[in-house]
Scaffold this motif. Structure first.
Motif, short mmCIF file in Angstrom:
data_model
loop_
_atom_site.label_atom_id
_atom_site.label_comp_id
_atom_site.label_asym_id
_atom_site.label_seq_id
_atom_site.Cartn_x
_atom_site.Cartn_y
_atom_site.Cartn_z
N VAL A 135 0.88 -1.17 0.00
CA VAL A 135 0.00 0.00 0.00
C VAL A 135 0.91 1.21 0.00
O VAL A 135 1.67 1.42 0.95
N ARG A 136 0.88 1.96 -1.07
CA ARG A 136 1.82 3.07 -1.22
C ARG A 136 1.81 3.97 0.01
O ARG A 136 0.76 4.23 0.59
N PRO A 137 3.03 4.38 0.41
CA PRO A 137 4.30 4.18 -0.29
C PRO A 137 5.12 2.99 0.21
O PRO A 137 6.24 2.82 -0.22
N HIS A 138 4.58 2.18 1.12
CA HIS A 138 5.39 1.17 1.79
C HIS A 138 4.97 -0.25 1.43
O HIS A 138 3.84 -0.49 0.97
N ASP A 139 5.87 -1.19 1.66
CA ASP A 139 5.55 -2.62 1.66
C ASP A 139 5.42 -3.04 3.12
O ASP A 139 6.41 -3.16 3.84
N TRP A 140 4.18 -3.28 3.54
CA TRP A 140 3.87 -3.49 4.95
C TRP A 140 3.96 -4.97 5.33
O TRP A 140 3.51 -5.84 4.57
N HIS A 141 4.48 -5.22 6.51
CA HIS A 141 4.39 -6.55 7.12
C HIS A 141 3.34 -6.51 8.20
O HIS A 141 3.39 -5.67 9.11
N VAL A 142 2.35 -7.41 8.10
CA VAL A 142 1.31 -7.51 9.11
C VAL A 142 1.15 -8.97 9.53
O VAL A 142 1.47 -9.89 8.79
N GLN A 143 0.65 -9.14 10.74
CA GLN A 143 0.25 -10.45 11.23
C GLN A 143 -1.22 -10.33 11.65
O GLN A 143 -1.59 -9.40 12.36
N GLU A 144 -2.04 -11.27 11.19
CA GLU A 144 -3.48 -11.17 11.38
C GLU A 144 -4.05 -12.53 11.78
O GLU A 144 -3.73 -13.55 11.16
N THR A 145 -4.91 -12.52 12.80
CA THR A 145 -5.50 -13.77 13.27
C THR A 145 -6.72 -13.48 14.13
O THR A 145 -6.92 -12.35 14.58
N GLY A 146 -7.53 -14.50 14.39
CA GLY A 146 -8.69 -14.37 15.25
C GLY A 146 -9.92 -13.89 14.49
O GLY A 146 -9.90 -13.68 13.28
N SER A 147 -11.00 -13.71 15.22
CA SER A 147 -12.25 -13.22 14.64
C SER A 147 -12.94 -12.32 15.64
O SER A 147 -12.72 -12.41 16.85
N GLY A 148 -13.81 -11.46 15.11
CA GLY A 148 -14.52 -10.52 15.96
C GLY A 148 -14.11 -9.09 15.65
O GLY A 148 -13.54 -8.81 14.57
N PRO A 149 -14.37 -8.16 16.56
CA PRO A 149 -13.96 -6.76 16.35
C PRO A 149 -12.44 -6.68 16.16
O PRO A 149 -11.68 -7.41 16.78
N VAL A 150 -12.02 -5.76 15.28
CA VAL A 150 -10.60 -5.63 14.97
C VAL A 150 -9.89 -4.86 16.07
O VAL A 150 -10.33 -3.77 16.48
N VAL A 151 -8.77 -5.42 16.54
CA VAL A 151 -7.86 -4.73 17.46
C VAL A 151 -6.51 -4.61 16.77
O VAL A 151 -5.91 -5.61 16.39
N LEU A 152 -6.07 -3.37 16.56
CA LEU A 152 -4.82 -3.08 15.88
C LEU A 152 -3.72 -2.87 16.90
O LEU A 152 -3.89 -2.10 17.86
N LEU A 153 -2.58 -3.54 16.72
CA LEU A 153 -1.44 -3.44 17.63
C LEU A 153 -0.30 -2.67 16.96
O LEU A 153 0.13 -3.03 15.86
N ILE A 154 0.20 -1.64 17.63
CA ILE A 154 1.29 -0.80 17.11
C ILE A 154 2.43 -0.81 18.10
O ILE A 154 2.28 -0.41 19.26
N HIS A 155 3.59 -1.25 17.66
CA HIS A 155 4.77 -1.34 18.52
C HIS A 155 5.45 0.03 18.67
O HIS A 155 5.07 1.01 18.01
N GLY A 156 6.47 0.08 19.51
CA GLY A 156 7.20 1.32 19.74
C GLY A 156 8.42 1.46 18.85
O GLY A 156 8.76 0.55 18.07
N ALA A 157 9.10 2.59 18.96
CA ALA A 157 10.30 2.85 18.16
C ALA A 157 11.38 1.83 18.51
O ALA A 157 11.65 1.55 19.68
#
Length: 288
Positions: free
Chosen positions: A21-43
């Motif tokens: 998804v421009r401009p980056h090539d993203w790495h994601v990990q996705e699992t489970g079902s239900g409402p979406v919870v997005l996890l964002i790590h630190g620097a």
């Protein structure tokens, strides 16, 4: 980090995929079902820091963990979008592309700032859980000199190589992690050591540091009207817990919970404790 070389034995690699998804090539990990919870790590981290939290939250939610631009396996498409606002914008574009409408966003340290900025961008305002949030700009002499040094580092390739040499040994990585007030298992230390040996990752971290500014977000905190939970570790030696307390006072729907005996990386020290706090709070916030 090279997916072809490094991903096979990475934590939860069976959940991984790369998304362009421009401009980056993203790495994601996705699992489970239900409402979406997005996890964002630190620097300086990656989605690996949630390796034990992901399966626990996936028992109730659709969990999406992402590597920030230049971190881990996410490849930068440009060196000019590693600032807080642009990272949040690009992350919002990724969510839109994938059809994710996060019911909640969990952010650790600098990732908590990204989560709060994302909440102000999203049409659907997600609930925010901030783990030891980094919400204080550099002060005094550090406020003048650190951004300049970071920019010099980010623009000077040989300094990145020098930083790699300084960070490459497991002993130095272990010492750095102990300085956070957390105690990680050898596996966790080894994962950070792998990241800190990777030139692209170190370069991405330095770019983020060079472009990092909190002034706009701090001014906007009173406008974050979605429910927010700040979880702080009493042993955090990186970010003083009072930072979260001060931020919560400026927000209309924020609360702080303190956990004894845990440091800056408490979600890696005690994922079961953190998962329980997140689930209980999201349940209560939904009923409020």
């Amino acid at each position: 980090m090279d997916p072809a070389r490094d991903l096979a034995d990475w934590p939860n690699s069976d959940l991984s995929r790369m998304i362009r998804v421009r401009p980056h090539d993203w790495h994601v990990q996705e699992t489970g079902s239900g409402p979406v919870v997005l996890l964002i790590h630190g620097a300086g981290g990656s989605s690996h820091s949630y390796r034990d939290l992901i399966p626990l939250l996936a028992q109730r939610f659709r969990v999406v963990a992402v590597d920030l631009p230049g971190h881990g396996f996410t490849r930068l498409g440009t060196r000019h979008r590693s600032a807080l606002d642009t990272m949040a914008q690009d992350l919002a574009a990724l969510c839109s592309h994938e059809g994710w409408l996060p019911a909640a966003v969990v952010g650790h340290s600098a990732g908590a700032a990204v989560a709060l900025r994302l909440a102000l961008l999203q049409e659907l305002r997600p609930r925010i859980v901030s783990l030891n949030p980094a919400l204080e700009p550099f002060r005094g002499l550090a406020g003048l000199t650190f951004p300049v040094v970071a920019r010099m580092v980010a623009m000077t390739p040989f300094i990145v190589d020098l930083a790699l040499k300084q960070m490459a040994t497991p002993e130095r990585v272990s010492r750095l992690l102990r300085g956070t007030g957390s105690r990680l298992e050898p596996e966790g230390i080894a994962l950070y050591a792998r990241l800190f040996r990777d030139r692209d990752h170190v370069d991405g971290v330095m770019l983020m540091m060079a472009q990092w500014k909190l002034d706009g977000l701090l001014a906007d905190l009173p406008h974050v009207d979605t429910p927010c939970l700040f979880l702080t570790g009493s042993n955090d030696a990186t970010i003083p817990p009072v930072i979260a307390v001060d931020a919560a006072r400026r927000m209309p729907r924020a609360e702080v919970q303190s956990l004894d005996d845990y440091g800056h990386l408490m979600h890696e020290e005690a994922p079961d404790v953190i998962a329980a706090r997140i689930v209980d709070w999201l349940k209560s916030a939904s009923n409020a």
